[in-house]
Motif scaffolding. Structure first.
Motif: not given
Length: 183
Positions: A158-166
């Motif tokens: 999950g390190q550095g995983f980007k989604d629409a909010q953060g």
């Protein structure tokens, strides 16, 4: 048509395997991106294991040495994450969009207690009540989560995983190494 041992037969098998792998990866990314992913939820299991650990005197949160440095893990050794969309002591990860199904919250043990293991600042640990009424452990103001893609202790997918909010980041055991959450 190629004979079974002919070189073109090997290339065809490799091309088929590569196409299958690409399609599987694309489908997974599509499901994760839409929030429609319904997979094995470690949320209940993680909560149960955390509760069991706290009642047995085991630490709820402990420090672990990884390739990213000394970071926080739960009672089972699963890496804990923070989310840049969260505010100080306020979670912004809920069921809408599938956030909590991918990022289960870390819940406290019996009586709402959270125990610090070696290398963890007990004074930085707290428990908040989310707007959905659930209790969630925080570290220096950051609500804590695990990630269902991490299947073994110490994994940091999950390190550095980007989604629409953060963006999702591991939580360092030294509070000063984590930027302060917004207010």
């Amino acid at each position: 048509m190629c004979p079974a041992l002919h070189p073109c037969s090997s290339r065809r098998r490799l091309r088929h395997a590569a196409t299958t792998a690409t399609l599987a990866a694309s489908m997974l990314l599509m499901l994760l991106g839409t929030g429609s992913f319904v997979g094995p939820s470690r949320g209940a299991a993680a909560a149960a294991s955390t509760n069991d650990a706290a009642s047995s005197g085991q630490p709820t949160v402990r420090a672990s040495h990884t390739k990213l440095g000394v970071i926080l893990v739960d009672a089972k050794g699963m890496v804990l994450y923070r989310y840049t969309a969260d505010k100080r002591n306020i979670s912004n990860c809920y069921t809408g969009g599938g956030c909590v199904s991918l990022w289960p919250i870390l819940t406290p043990g019996p009586g709402g207690r959270v125990a610090a293991g070696p290398g963890v600042a007990q004074s930085a640990l707290a428990v908040i009540t989310r707007k959905d009424g659930k209790k969630q452990v925080t570290y220096d103001g950051w609500p804590l989560y695990t990630y269902i893609v991490d299947q073994k202790p110490g994994q940091t997918a999950g390190q550095g995983f980007k989604d629409a909010q953060g963006i999702w980041f591991v939580v360092y055991a030294t509070p000063a190494k984590n930027p302060a959450p917004g207010s």
